[in-house]
Design an enzyme around this catalytic site. Structure first.
Site, mmCIF file in Angstrom:
data_model
loop_
_atom_site.group_PDB
_atom_site.id
_atom_site.type_symbol
_atom_site.label_atom_id
_atom_site.label_comp_id
_atom_site.label_asym_id
_atom_site.label_seq_id
_atom_site.Cartn_x
_atom_site.Cartn_y
_atom_site.Cartn_z
ATOM 1 N N HIS A 138 2.939 5.679 -7.537
ATOM 2 C CA HIS A 138 4.119 5.168 -8.249
ATOM 3 C C HIS A 138 3.912 5.124 -9.762
ATOM 4 O O HIS A 138 4.696 4.504 -10.480
ATOM 5 C CB HIS A 138 4.547 3.785 -7.726
ATOM 6 C CG HIS A 138 5.085 3.840 -6.326
ATOM 7 N ND1 HIS A 138 6.419 4.020 -6.054
ATOM 8 C CD2 HIS A 138 4.468 3.789 -5.117
ATOM 9 C CE1 HIS A 138 6.587 4.048 -4.738
ATOM 10 N NE2 HIS A 138 5.417 3.924 -4.144
ATOM 11 N N THR A 139 2.876 5.743 -10.234
ATOM 12 C CA THR A 139 2.651 5.798 -11.685
ATOM 13 C C THR A 139 3.384 6.987 -12.306
ATOM 14 O O THR A 139 3.616 7.002 -13.505
ATOM 15 C CB THR A 139 1.143 5.919 -11.990
ATOM 16 O OG1 THR A 139 0.578 6.836 -11.049
ATOM 17 C CG2 THR A 139 0.438 4.597 -11.882
ATOM 18 N N ASP B 32 4.703 15.174 -6.793
ATOM 19 C CA ASP B 32 4.674 15.994 -5.580
ATOM 20 C C ASP B 32 4.975 17.451 -5.892
ATOM 21 O O ASP B 32 4.293 18.364 -5.415
ATOM 22 C CB ASP B 32 5.705 15.482 -4.563
ATOM 23 C CG ASP B 32 5.485 14.021 -4.222
ATOM 24 O OD1 ASP B 32 4.432 13.478 -4.602
ATOM 25 O OD2 ASP B 32 6.364 13.427 -3.583
ATOM 26 N N TYR C 145 12.321 2.568 -2.885
ATOM 27 C CA TYR C 145 11.703 3.425 -3.909
ATOM 28 C C TYR C 145 12.523 3.385 -5.191
ATOM 29 O O TYR C 145 12.006 3.136 -6.283
ATOM 30 C CB TYR C 145 11.608 4.866 -3.391
ATOM 31 C CG TYR C 145 10.867 5.796 -4.327
ATOM 32 C CD1 TYR C 145 9.506 6.032 -4.168
ATOM 33 C CD2 TYR C 145 11.523 6.421 -5.373
ATOM 34 C CE1 TYR C 145 8.819 6.872 -5.036
ATOM 35 C CE2 TYR C 145 10.857 7.260 -6.247
ATOM 36 C CZ TYR C 145 9.499 7.486 -6.070
ATOM 37 O OH TYR C 145 8.828 8.313 -6.943
ATOM 38 N N SER D 112 4.500 15.029 1.405
ATOM 39 C CA SER D 112 5.443 15.783 0.565
ATOM 40 C C SER D 112 5.953 17.078 1.161
ATOM 41 O O SER D 112 5.966 18.118 0.500
ATOM 42 C CB SER D 112 4.812 16.089 -0.790
ATOM 43 O OG SER D 112 4.616 14.916 -1.474
ATOM 44 N N SER D 113 6.408 16.989 2.399
ATOM 45 C CA SER D 113 7.065 18.173 2.957
ATOM 46 C C SER D 113 8.326 18.484 2.146
ATOM 47 O O SER D 113 8.710 19.653 2.022
ATOM 48 C CB SER D 113 7.403 17.951 4.428
ATOM 49 O OG SER D 113 8.131 16.768 4.585
ATOM 50 N N SER D 114 8.950 17.474 1.548
ATOM 51 C CA SER D 114 10.171 17.726 0.755
ATOM 52 C C SER D 114 9.876 18.585 -0.466
ATOM 53 O O SER D 114 10.585 19.563 -0.725
ATOM 54 C CB SER D 114 10.797 16.432 0.251
ATOM 55 O OG SER D 114 10.496 15.349 1.034
#
Ligand code: GLA
Length: 383
Positions: free
Chosen positions: A37-38, A174, A224, A128-130
């Site tokens: 989350h950085t 990602d 998120y 991170s499949s997205s």
């Protein structure tokens, strides 16, 4: 299925269906050593691409529509350039349509195309499949229509697709890791300058092991986006561009103006950003125990201050902490499910895998999955 089997499977299907030879792209998922989350705080992250990913086959189409197949789901989407609008939440179609839409917004022309994709990244695992899917689409279209985009332009197209079509206000980690990954190297990325330093990864007697909780709690997307807006709010109060520019003393000075929850969340980001740099020093000094302690500290912050962990992830990390052969562990990715990352002694993997599988099942009545991943090359054409 490994990359080669996937490629054969997709090529066979594609040639049968369209009677054309496609262009083939592999786009990987990612892990992240530390720095969670950085990225959307303009901070540092430490990801690497893995050997699991998406294979996409793509060709120009003679029809007056685009034809997309998600082979794993056996689902098809047909669209024309006039109906590029977001679909129902959670649908894979938004990743493809989002990329096409962002390319068009940049004034580039793409004609109709056929696309078939499949992958071996477990969905919802925080791998991170997205990003892998978005990158495979933009990379394939860029090659097919000779759009001339740089890799950096492509990752921002993928990211905007996610913001505008999927609705997740993600950072750049990602897409960067998936696009720029290097074999056996982790990338210490400065998310403000988009410049990375490569670190050769060889943990000698130790290895990274992923454990998938096989849980994905709902609301993870809204949580998120909420975390992101809290960070932005605190940065504005501190009169800095992003939390990357703040230190704990600055934050303490405005503590009274913030709800406790928001104070803790911002403090997590400030500490985590420092931990990433400390982790790079630990790697420079071959200090694996130092790195491992930073992983545990990261999890502690994600669990107790940023509050994006969950019972299942905490259970796995607690078990890891009690095992002398695991020198670091933490949840990985956005949170609320997905995988933990464990730095484990190679000789202990078998015994630990057996015991953790049994105790996880006993606790939650769900099976966990254990993955050994190789650090691999980023998005590329397959010859
Ligand atoms: C998701 C997002 C990334 C990053 C991580 C948390 O994977 O897509 O941009 O914010 O969560 O580190």
């Amino acid at each position: 299925m490994n990359q080669q089997n996937l490629t054969e499977h997709i090529t066979f299907y594609f040639e049968e269906k369209f009677n054309q030879k496609p262009l083939l792209v592999f786009s990987p998922g990612r892990i992240n050593l530390i720095g969670e989350h950085t990225d959307y705080n303009d901070g540092f992250v430490f990801p690497a691409a893995i050997d699991k990913g998406i294979v996409a086959a793509i060709s120009k189409s003679k029809n007056d529509f685009c034809h997309i197949t998600a082979l794993d789901l056996n689902e098809t989407l047909k669209f024309t350039s006039n109906d590029i609008v977001p679909k129902e939440n959670g649908s894979w179609e938004n990743y493809v349509l989002g990329v096409v839409s962002e390319i068009k917004k940049m004034g580039r022309r793409i004609d109709n195309f056929n696309l078939v994709f499949a992958g071996d990244i477990p969905g919802g695992a925080g791998l991170s499949s997205s990003a892998a899917l978005e990158n495979s689409v933009v990379f394939g279209l860029n090659a097919l229509f000779q759009l001339g985009f740089s890799k950096e332009e492509m990752i921002f197209i993928s990211q905007r697709a996610e913001h505008n079509f999927v609705g997740v206000k993600c950072g750049i980690m990602d897409q960067y890791a998936s696009m720029f990954g290097q074999k056996n190297k982790a990338l210490l990325l400065d998310c403000r300058t988009i410049k990375a330093t490569e670190y050769e990864i060889d943990f000698k007697d130790f290895q990274l092991l992923l454990i998938n909780t096989n849980i994905k709690h709902t609301l993870s997307e809204s949580a998120y986006n909420n975390r992101r807006s809290t960070c932005e709010k605190v940065a504005t109060l501190l009169k800095v561009k992003a939390l990357r520019d703040a230190n704990i003393e600055d934050l303490d000075a405005i503590k009274d103006e913030l709800p406790m929850e928001e104070y803790l969340q911002a403090s997590y980001i400030i500490h985590e950003n420092k931990r990433v740099l400390k982790a790079s020093e630990a790697l420079d000094n071959n200090d694996l125990n130092g790195l491992g302690n930073l992983l545990f500290a990261s999890h502690n912050g994600l669990q107790n201050c940023y509050e994006v962990s969950c019972e299942e992830l905490n259970f796995l990390v607690d078990k890891a902490k009690n095992n002398p052969d695991i020198i670091g562990a933490r949840m990985m990715g956005g949170g609320f499910g997905g995988c933990t990352l464990n730095l484990i002694r190679k000789s202990a993997i078998e015994a630990f895998s057996t015991s953790i599988s049994a105790s996880y099942k006993k606790q939650f009545n769900v099976d966990c999955n254990i993955y050994h991943v190789q650090i691999s090359e980023g998005t590329h054409l397959i010859n």
